[in-house]
Design a protein around this motif. Structure first.
Motif, short mmCIF file in Angstrom:
data_model
loop_
_atom_site.label_atom_id
_atom_site.label_comp_id
_atom_site.label_asym_id
_atom_site.label_seq_id
_atom_site.Cartn_x
_atom_site.Cartn_y
_atom_site.Cartn_z
N UNK A 1 0.79 -1.22 0.00
CA UNK A 1 0.00 0.00 0.00
C UNK A 1 0.83 1.27 0.00
N UNK A 2 2.02 1.21 0.58
CA UNK A 2 2.88 2.39 0.65
C UNK A 2 3.82 2.52 -0.55
N UNK A 3 3.81 1.52 -1.39
CA UNK A 3 4.71 1.54 -2.54
C UNK A 3 4.44 2.77 -3.41
N UNK B 1 2.39 11.24 2.38
CA UNK B 1 1.50 10.81 3.45
C UNK B 1 1.06 11.97 4.33
N UNK B 2 1.90 12.98 4.47
CA UNK B 2 1.57 14.12 5.31
C UNK B 2 0.78 15.19 4.56
N UNK C 1 0.34 11.53 13.06
CA UNK C 1 0.90 12.84 13.41
C UNK C 1 2.13 12.54 14.24
N UNK C 2 3.30 12.85 13.70
CA UNK C 2 4.55 12.50 14.38
C UNK C 2 4.94 13.54 15.40
N UNK C 3 5.48 13.05 16.52
CA UNK C 3 6.05 13.91 17.55
C UNK C 3 7.57 13.82 17.41
N UNK C 4 8.19 14.96 17.14
CA UNK C 4 9.64 15.03 16.98
C UNK C 4 10.25 15.47 18.30
N UNK C 5 10.73 14.52 19.09
CA UNK C 5 11.17 14.82 20.45
C UNK C 5 12.40 15.72 20.50
N UNK C 6 13.22 15.68 19.45
CA UNK C 6 14.42 16.52 19.46
C UNK C 6 14.11 17.96 19.07
#
Length: 503
Positions: A76-78, A85-86, A176-181
C-alpha cells in the motif's frame, strides 16, 4: 438513555461540586503501580502447561499474521513518500482495499492470541467527530483499537515510524509525528492536529490517548489538551479489560512487557471491551478553553467507567522513573507526597529547601504530627497535612523522620545521579558547610543516600579516612565508592541515565 447534551450540561453545572467533594484519598490514588502474581497452584500449573501446549502455536499464528499485514502495508505504501502521506489523505484502492484488509488481519491477530474484542456503541463518522479520545490507556495491547476503528491517524514518536517493520503499519495510519528533538514539537503537533481535524479533505479521524502514558485503570489521570485545541466535536471511547487475572496492565511500577505478553498468551481467553460514547459537542466556553474541555470530557468518561478522576499527569511518571533510577525507598508514595505538597503550597514555596538553607542546626528530629506541622508551617487539622504525615510514618508509630523526609524532597527536586544524592545528604547532615564528617555523620549520610547499615558505613569510613583530621572528605568518599565493586555500577548507571531524556 439521556442525551449527550443533557449529560454535558450536568457536567458543566456540577464540576465545582465534584471537585469540592473529592476526597484526599481519591486524589492520591497511585495509578502507576500494578501487582501481578500467580498466587494459586492451579494458576501456576495451568500457565506452565499452556506455555508448552498453547503458546508456541499462538506465537506462530501471530507472527504469520503480522508478516502478512506488513507485506500488505508495504504494498500500500509503494510509490508514496513520507511527504505524500503528510500532504494528503490516502485515496483509491489503498483506502478502499488495503485498509479493510489490514483491519481484518489485525483483529484476527488478536483472536489468534486469545483476545476477544467486544464493541459497544457506534463509531461516529469523521464529519460527526473528527477526533476519537480513548481512555484509560493501560497497555500496549490498547493498539488493537486501531483495527476496530478503521485505521485512524495516531499520535506517535518519530522514532517508531523509522522502525523497518512496525513502522510500515504505523505509516499507513498517516500518523501525526512527535519530533522529540524539536523544541517546538508540542506546538507543531497541536498545529497539525488542528489542521487535520478542521480540514475539508477526507482525512482519517485522529485517535488520541489524552492521558499520555499508561496507568492501571484505577482512575483517569489529567488529560493533555492536544485533542481539545481544535474545539471540534470529539467521540469519547472507553476501554475495559474485564478479566479475572489482569495480565495486560503495563505501568511504571510492575511487570515488564515480555512477562505480560507471556501471561496473556497463556490464558485460555481474554477479553477487551471497547465502548463508543455519544459524540461530545463543546460549548463556546470549552472551545476557547481546551483545559476546561479536556476536564469535562474526562469526568464524562470517568462516570461511564465508574472510576474516579485524579490530578496525576504524564510528568508525574518522570518523577517515578527518577525515583527508580536513584534507587529511592518507598517509590509508590513519592508521587502521593508530591501531590499533597503541591496542594499544601510546599512545592511552590520551596519550604523544605528553605528550611535547609536557613537552619542553624541539623534537622535530625523524629517528630509527631504537631511538630511536623509546626516546622513546615501547615495546619495540623488539614486532612492533606495528615495524609502527608502518615505516608511518611513508615513504622506506623505516629512519628516521622524529618531529615529523611526532607532528603527525599530535595533528591526529587535536585538530584539526577547517585553522586548528587550523596552531595545532598552531605549538605543536609553537615549544617556548617564543612566538606568532611566523622564516622557518626557518615553513617547517616550513607543510610539516607545508599541505605547502608552502620557496619558497612564504618568500613567505607576507614577506607576514606584522612589521617590528619580523622574525618572523611566528601570528594574522597565519592572516589572510594566509585572504585568499590558493589557501588561502581550505581555510579556508572546513573551517570548514563542522567544523560537520557525521560520517557
Amino acid at each position: 438513555m439521556r442525551t449527550m447534551e443533557k449529560i454535558n450540561g450536568e457536567i458543566r453545572n456540577d464540576s465545582k461540586t465534584t471537585d469540592n467533594s473529592t476526597s484526599v484519598t481519591a486524589d492520591i490514588l497511585n495509578p502507576f503501580v500494578h501487582r501481578l502474581e500467580l498466587d494459586t497452584t492451579y494458576d501456576k500449573l495451568k500457565t506452565a502447561f499452556l506455555t508448552v501446549a498453547l503458546l508456541p502455536f499462538r506465537l506462530a499464528a501471530i507472527t504469520a499474521l503480522v508478516i502478512m499485514a506488513w507485506l500488505l502495508a508495504c504494498l500500500g505504501l509503494r510509490g508514496l513518500t513520507e511527504d505524500d502521506l503528510r500532504r494528503a489523505p490516502l485515496t483509491g484502492w489503498r483506502r478502499r482495499k488495503i485498509i479493510p484488509w489490514l483491519c481484518f488481519l489485525g483483529r484476527l491477530t488478536y483472536q489468534a492470541g486469545g483476545m476477544r474484542i467486544v464493541v459497544r456503541g457506534k463509531q461516529a463518522s469523521r464529519n460527526e467527530a473528527p477526533i476519537l479520545v480513548v481512555a484509560p490507556h493501560s497497555t500496549f495491547i490498547d493498539g488493537g483499537i486501531v483495527y476496530v476503528t478503521g485505521f485512524p491517524s495516531i499520535i506517535v514518536r518519530r522514532e517508531s515510524g523509522l522502525n523497518p517493520f512496525i513502522g510500515k503499519l504505523i505509516n499507513f495510519t498517516q500518523p501525526v509525528y512527535v519530533w522529540r528533538e524539536d523544541p517546538n514539537s508540542r506546538q507543531n503537533t497541536i498545529k497539525e492536529i488542528i489542521e487535520r481535524a478542521t480540514s475539508k479533505e477526507d482525512w482519517p479521524q485522529v485517535m488520541i490517548f489524552p492521558e499520555g502514558t499508561c496507568t492501571n485503570r484505577s482512575c483517569l489521570i489529567t488529560f493533555k489538551s492536544g485533542a481539545f485545541y481544535p474545539g471540534v466535536p470529539i467521540q469519547p471511547v472507553c476501554i475495559k479489560y474485564p478479566n479475572k487475572l489482569d495480565t495486560v496492565t503495563w505501568t511504571w511500577e510492575g511487570p515488564g512487557a515480555l512477562k505480560l505478553l507471556w501471561l496473556t498468551l497463556t490464558q485460555l481467553n481474554s477479553s477487551c471491551e471497547i465502548e463508543f460514547l455519544p459524540v461530545y459537542k463543546p460549548s463556546e466556553a470549552e472551545k476557547s478553553d481546551p483545559k476546561l474541555y479536556a476536564n469535562n470530557v474526562r469526568r464524562l468518561m470517568a462516570r461511564a467507567l465508574q472510576i474516579p478522576v485524579s490530578d496525576y499527569t504524564y510528568d508525574d511518571c518522570r518523577i517515578i522513573s527518577k525515583a527508580h533510577q536513584l534507587n529511592l525507598k518507598h517509590v509508590s508514595t513519592i508521587i502521593e507526597a508530591h501531590k499533597l505538597r503541591y496542594k499544601l503550597g510546599l512545592l511552590q514555596a520551596n519550604t523544605e529547601e528553605n528550611l535547609v538553607n536557613g537552619r542553624s542546626e541539623r534537622l535530625n528530629e523524629i517528630v509527631d504530627l504537631h511538630k511536623f506541622s509546626q516546622i513546615l508551617r501547615l495546619d495540623e487539622k488539614d486532612s492533606a497535612t495528615k495524609q502527608l504525615f502518615h505516608i511518611h510514618d513508615w513504622n506506623r508509630c505516629g512519628k516521622v523522620d524529618l531529615e529523611e523526609y526532607i532528603f527525599t524532597v530535595l533528591v526529587i527536586a535536585k538530584a539526577s545521579s547517585v553522586e548528587e544524592m550523596i552531595r545532598l545528604a552531605f549538605e543536609l547532615c553537615v549544617p556548617t558547610g564543612s566538606d568532611s564528617v566523622d564516622a557518626k555523620a557518615l553513617r547517616r549520610i550513607l543510610f539516607l543516600s545508599l541505605h547502608l547499615q552502620p557496619e558497612e558505613s564504618d568500613r567505607i569510613f576507614r577506607d576514606s579516612l584522612t589521617i590528619e583530621t580523622n574525618k572523611v572528605k566528601l570528594d574522597d568518599l565519592i572516589e572510594v565508592l566509585g572504585k568499590r565493586t558493589e557501588f561502581a555500577h550505581l555510579f556508572a548507571t546513573n551517570s548514563d541515565e542522567s544523560r537520557k531524556k525521560s520517557i
